[in-house]
Every structure is written in C-alpha cells, then in structure tokens.
Write an enzyme that holds these catalytic residues in place. Structure first.
Site, PDB file in Angstrom:
ATOM      1  CD  GLU A   3      42.486  42.882  31.782  1.00  0.00           C
ATOM      2  OE1 GLU A   3      41.581  42.203  32.071  1.00  0.00           O
ATOM      3  OE2 GLU A   3      43.492  43.409  32.578  1.00  0.00           O
ATOM      4  CE1 TYR A  54      46.161  21.874  38.960  1.00  0.00           C
ATOM      5  CE2 TYR A  54      45.471  21.778  41.380  1.00  0.00           C
ATOM      6  CZ  TYR A  54      45.624  22.459  40.186  1.00  0.00           C
ATOM      7  OH  TYR A  54      45.262  24.004  40.287  1.00  0.00           O
ATOM      8  CG  ASP A  66      36.730  36.007  41.523  1.00  0.00           C
ATOM      9  OD1 ASP A  66      35.990  34.678  41.504  1.00  0.00           O
ATOM     10  OD2 ASP A  66      38.103  35.793  41.744  1.00  0.00           O
TER      11      ASP A  66
HETATM   12  P1  FAD Z   1      39.927  37.882  37.423  1.00  0.00           P
HETATM   13  O1  FAD Z   1      40.807  36.389  36.865  1.00  0.00           O
HETATM   14  O2  FAD Z   1      40.264  38.609  38.718  1.00  0.00           O
HETATM   15  O3  FAD Z   1      39.853  38.839  36.236  1.00  0.00           O
HETATM   16  C1  FAD Z   1      39.441  40.437  36.146  1.00  0.00           C
HETATM   17  C2  FAD Z   1      40.158  41.053  35.017  1.00  0.00           C
HETATM   18  O4  FAD Z   1      39.717  42.229  35.089  1.00  0.00           O
HETATM   19  C3  FAD Z   1      41.707  41.202  35.281  1.00  0.00           C
HETATM   20  O5  FAD Z   1      42.218  40.745  34.031  1.00  0.00           O
HETATM   21  C4  FAD Z   1      41.813  42.493  35.432  1.00  0.00           C
HETATM   22  O6  FAD Z   1      43.091  43.228  35.127  1.00  0.00           O
HETATM   23  C5  FAD Z   1      40.765  43.500  34.931  1.00  0.00           C
HETATM   24  N1  FAD Z   1      40.286  44.560  35.485  1.00  0.00           N
HETATM   25  C6  FAD Z   1      40.146  44.811  36.814  1.00  0.00           C
HETATM   26  N2  FAD Z   1      39.606  45.928  36.870  1.00  0.00           N
HETATM   27  C7  FAD Z   1      39.520  46.625  35.814  1.00  0.00           C
HETATM   28  C8  FAD Z   1      38.981  47.845  35.206  1.00  0.00           C
HETATM   29  N3  FAD Z   1      38.658  48.720  36.349  1.00  0.00           N
HETATM   30  N4  FAD Z   1      39.196  48.238  34.127  1.00  0.00           N
HETATM   31  C9  FAD Z   1      39.404  47.047  33.104  1.00  0.00           C
HETATM   32  N5  FAD Z   1      39.839  45.806  33.523  1.00  0.00           N
HETATM   33  C10 FAD Z   1      39.841  45.498  34.799  1.00  0.00           C
HETATM   34  N6  FAD Z   1      39.060  28.246  40.367  1.00  0.00           N
HETATM   35  C11 FAD Z   1      38.752  27.058  40.152  1.00  0.00           C
HETATM   36  O7  FAD Z   1      37.619  27.115  39.363  1.00  0.00           O
HETATM   37  N7  FAD Z   1      39.279  26.220  40.080  1.00  0.00           N
HETATM   38  C12 FAD Z   1      40.607  26.262  41.089  1.00  0.00           C
HETATM   39  O8  FAD Z   1      41.263  25.258  40.962  1.00  0.00           O
HETATM   40  C13 FAD Z   1      40.781  27.241  41.572  1.00  0.00           C
HETATM   41  N8  FAD Z   1      42.102  27.804  42.192  1.00  0.00           N
HETATM   42  C14 FAD Z   1      42.167  28.784  42.956  1.00  0.00           C
HETATM   43  C15 FAD Z   1      43.327  28.786  43.938  1.00  0.00           C
HETATM   44  C16 FAD Z   1      43.748  30.081  44.546  1.00  0.00           C
HETATM   45  C17 FAD Z   1      45.097  30.197  45.391  1.00  0.00           C
HETATM   46  C18 FAD Z   1      42.978  31.366  44.153  1.00  0.00           C
HETATM   47  C19 FAD Z   1      43.202  32.578  44.780  1.00  0.00           C
HETATM   48  C20 FAD Z   1      41.863  31.240  43.349  1.00  0.00           C
HETATM   49  C21 FAD Z   1      41.595  29.871  42.677  1.00  0.00           C
HETATM   50  N9  FAD Z   1      40.448  29.780  41.819  1.00  0.00           N
HETATM   51  C22 FAD Z   1      40.198  28.535  41.432  1.00  0.00           C
HETATM   52  C23 FAD Z   1      39.541  30.896  41.586  1.00  0.00           C
HETATM   53  C24 FAD Z   1      39.773  31.703  40.339  1.00  0.00           C
HETATM   54  O9  FAD Z   1      40.824  31.823  40.379  1.00  0.00           O
HETATM   55  C25 FAD Z   1      38.788  32.907  40.291  1.00  0.00           C
HETATM   56  O10 FAD Z   1      37.502  32.677  40.575  1.00  0.00           O
HETATM   57  C26 FAD Z   1      38.886  33.339  38.544  1.00  0.00           C
HETATM   58  O11 FAD Z   1      40.097  33.318  38.135  1.00  0.00           O
HETATM   59  C27 FAD Z   1      38.062  34.675  38.439  1.00  0.00           C
HETATM   60  O12 FAD Z   1      37.923  34.924  37.181  1.00  0.00           O
HETATM   61  P2  FAD Z   1      37.605  36.444  36.815  1.00  0.00           P
HETATM   62  O13 FAD Z   1      37.640  36.611  35.612  1.00  0.00           O
HETATM   63  O14 FAD Z   1      36.057  36.561  37.430  1.00  0.00           O
HETATM   64  O15 FAD Z   1      38.280  37.652  37.597  1.00  0.00           O
END
Ligand code: FAD
Length: 403
Positions: free
Chosen positions: A36, A225, A302
């Site tokens: 991370e 909520y 994502d």
């Molecule tokens: P991220 O949470 O973006 O994690 C990526 C991680 O990788 C981070 O910790 C970052 O620091 C790390 N990283 C990035 N680049 C590098 C690198 N080069 N080297 C090492 N580490 C790196 N989803 C739901 O299911 N329910 C909801 O109610 C909901 N509400 C939302 C409301 C809003 C306003 C938004 C914007 C989103 C919402 N989402 C919701 C979507 C959800 O937040 C995301 O889909 C989810 O958090 C994605 O998780 P992730 O682990 O894929 O990515």
C-alpha cells in the site's frame, strides 16, 4: 481438479478491494504480500452501503460477524422527492419478501469499521504480509513471475502473480489497458459522518428511523443513513456542477452546493449546514472493458470496473471480485488460468452494474416532467417488490469449469 500448490501472490493497494482480495487468496491456501502506498492503512470518514451480495461476500471471507458488530441493518430504503419532500417509493428490508429473496442482510457501515475488520483479519492470517509506504511504479513480467518496482526503494518484489487493486486511478491498469483517464461525470460529492445527536428538527425524525434516505432532485441528491451502531449519521450531498473544467479543482464548490440545494424542501435544507464541507469528491467512472487479465496480472475493484456510486455497488463489487478470485485460485494451479476463470465469472456482471449505475443516476437526477413521470411510475411500486434490484443484490453463481 488439481490441488493447487501455494503461490506467492502480490496485491497492490490496501483499500477494501485489496484487503478483501488478500484475505480471500490466503484462505485459498496461497501466500500474499500486500503493498500500500500510504504510510498507514485507512479509509475515509464516511459511510458505505453493503447490499446482500456484499454481506454474502463478507461471510465467505469470514468477517461478516466482525462487520455486524458496528454496522446498522436499516429497516427501509426510501426515495423522497427533494423538492416536494414527498415519499416517492421505498423498499422494506424487514419484509418476508426480503428474507425469502435474499439470504444475507442489507447493512450500512462506516468505511473505517469495514476496513478495520478486513485489516484485522489480514493481520491475523499467517500467510499475509502487509507493507505500507510502498508505491508501485511499474510491473515487469516474464513467463514465470512478475517483478514490482517501488518509488520508495530500489528493492523489487517478485511474485508468481499480481492483483492490481490500486483503485480508480490505477497505475497498473493505465499501463495494461490503455483506455486513458477515468471519465469525470461533472458531478461532485460532499460527504461525512457526524455524531447522530447533531441531527435536530425534522431531520432527527428521519435519522431516528434508521432508514436509508435518498432525497432525489434535479441534477442533485442527498443520501443519509446511520452508521456505527447508530452513533454517527452519514450524509452525502451530490450535484452536477455548471462550472466543470478539466484539470481544475475550481468547480463543484461549496457555493454551488448551497445554490443547488437552495430550492429543496425544508427537511433537506435543515440537513444542509450539517453536510461535511472539508473535502469534495469529483465523481468518475469508466466504460466497461474486457481485458482485466494480462498474463500474471489481474485487475480488481475500482481498478477493474470503476463505477458511479448511484447503485451503491463499487465496494460490493470489489468484495464479489475478491471471493471469485480466491475461489479461482483454489481451483487452478496456474495463476494465469485462475485469473482467466476469475475474470470470466465477474466481467459481465460488473459491466452491467457499471452501465446501470450511470442510468440510475440519471433517474435520480431527473427534473421537470421527467421527475413527475418517475414519481408516478415509482408510486405504483410495492415496498415488498424487489424485482428491480434483485439482480444487483444477487451475485452470479461461480462457474466451476474443470481445469
Ligand atoms: P480504493 O479504495 O481506491 O483503494 C485503492 C488503494 O490502492 C488505496 O489504498 C491507495 O492508496 C492504493 N494505491 C493506489 N495506487 C497505488 C500504488 N501505485 N501503489 C500502492 N498502492 C496504491 N460502494 C459501495 O459498495 N457502497 C456505497 O454505498 C458506496 N458509496 C460511494 C459513495 C461515493 C461518494 C463514492 C465516491 C464511492 C462510493 N462507493 C460505494 C464506491 C466505493 O467507495 C469504491 O468502489 C471502493 O472503495 C473501491 O475500493 P478499491 O479497494 O477497489 O479502491
């Protein structure tokens, strides 16, 4: 099928997707190193909705009980008209129809609480190594391994395969998929959770009901909520900016928030001063792509399928990804085969949800006659009718091909 020998898998990114993937892969019998970039693991101070497909995934990862210790199980999802203050439609999450259809609870949680539960499970697992302060700059792969390079150290990490869970602006995806920058929707969110007792006046009635409230209005909405055993109340205000400029942060401002919400009903205006203003999130997605897998590197969360949040499914889909990936890595010896099976199971469903999230945003944000027709159409829905949402809330079954 063959019994897999333990692989060394590296996971890039310690968000909800990356931690869930690490856990799932380790539970399938492999060794995981998660890297991370941040100096400390964490999530932002806002809420997250977890539909039954997500709570099922959390159960399969062994963390549902831990999440339920602080999460709230709302009785209803309610859509209100943000202008008139009238109820548009609702879903009854305590009805027999819900329990007949879905085997798992609908939960709302503080992001930090979910993230902490996943992190604790990873920390306790002997096959998982966690490293913060490691920013991946690029990956090189050959026939037998992937080498990760970091900004902070010259020491590379070699793994049999890599899972890129590095989020919306994924560097690994950029190098592998090449579909440019994420698409900015021109919408922006202001969000945060505050002590529940700060909700007063009309708002306190809604807060006390524990329901998920969605106030839909022209090119804007407000979601509310409770989280953390009801001690905190989460609010997300979203609107389309008229001043969007690429490569600038000067749009979707607090002044625009005030302006856009000025014409809403009293209940929404009561909530407005209590909406967190310290940070704003421009909202992005991408069009679905097929190529989640590049040899020994697979995309997840994502990084694979960034979507608008209107179906509240981004994190839910990342959790489904994690379970599917662990399942595939439990069935195949060759990581490339496992990755292909994982993507085959997940691609179509994630794409459908990505596409429909945009559509549901448009339905929420209708104005004028469109909003009137939406309200009329939704008025005939019964709160026990889950036909519209059940495909979203039910994961595709795992296909188990013989390797
Ligand atoms: P991220 O949470 O973006 O994690 C990526 C991680 O990788 C981070 O910790 C970052 O620091 C790390 N990283 C990035 N680049 C590098 C690198 N080069 N080297 C090492 N580490 C790196 N989803 C739901 O299911 N329910 C909801 O109610 C909901 N509400 C939302 C409301 C809003 C306003 C938004 C914007 C989103 C919402 N989402 C919701 C979507 C959800 O937040 C995301 O889909 C989810 O958090 C994605 O998780 P992730 O682990 O894929 O990515």
């Amino acid at each position: 099928s063959e019994t897999p020998v333990p692989l060394r898998i590296a996971v890039v990114g310690g968000g909800i997707g990356g931690l869930a993937a690490a856990l799932s892969i380790a539970r399938a019998g492999h060794h995981v190193t998660l890297v991370e970039r941040a100096a400390r693991f964490g999530e932002i101070g806002a809420g997250l909705q977890l539909a039954p497909n997500a709570s099922q995934a959390l159960e399969e990862l062994g963390v549902l009980d831990a999440v339920q210790r602080t999460a709230v199980a709302p009785p209803r999802l309610v859509m209100m008209d943000a202008l008139s203050g009238d109820q548009v439609t609702s879903l009854d999450l305590r009805s027999p129809a819900y329990t007949e259809r879905f085997s798992h609870p609908y939960l709302v949680t503080h992001r930090t609480d979910l993230h902490a539960a996943l992190l604790a499970a990873c920390q306790e697992h002997p096959a998982i190594t966690l490293r913060t302060g490691h920013t991946v700059t690029h990956a090189e792969q050959d026939d037998s391994a992937v080498h990760l390079h970091f900004a902070e150290t010259a020491t590379e990490l070699t793994a049999d395969a890599v899972v890129a869970a590095d989020g919306l602006h994924s560097r690994l995806r950029q190098a592998l998929v090449g579909d440019g920058e994420p698409v900015c929707s021109r919408y922006v969110a202001f969000r945060g959770a505050l002590p529940a007792d700060r909700m007063t006046g009309r708002m306190s009635q809604h807060a006390a009901s524990d329901a998920v409230m969605v106030w839909a209005g022209p090119r804007m909405h407000l979601v509310q909520y409770p989280v953390r055993r009801g001690e905190l109340y989460n609010q997300v205000a979203v609107f389309e900016s008229d001043h969007y400029t690429p490569d600038s942060d000067a749009w979707g401002t607090e002044a625009e928030l005030e302006e856009r919400f000025a014409g809403t009903c009293q209940a929404v205006r009561d909530a407005l001063p209590l909406i967190a203003r310290d940070r704003r999130w421009p909202l992005f997605d991408r069009l679905p792509v097929d190529n989640w897998v590049h040899g020994r590197i697979a995309l997840l969360g994502d990084a694979a399928h960034p979507m608008l949040q209107y179906l509240a499914q981004g994190a839910c889909q990342a959790l489904e990804d994690a379970v599917a990936l662990g399942g595939a890595l439990g069935r195949f010896t060759d990581p490339a085969d496992a990755f292909t099976a994982y993507a085959d199971q997940r691609r179509e469903r994630a794409a459908l949800i990505q596409t429909n999230a945009r559509r549901f945003g448009e339905i929420c944000h209708l104005e004028g006659m469109g909003a009137t027709l939406r309200n009329l159409l939704f008025a005939s829905r019964e709160p026990e009718d889950f036909d519209d949402v059940s495909w979203v809330w039910t994961p595709f079954p795992a296909s188990v091909p013989i390797p």
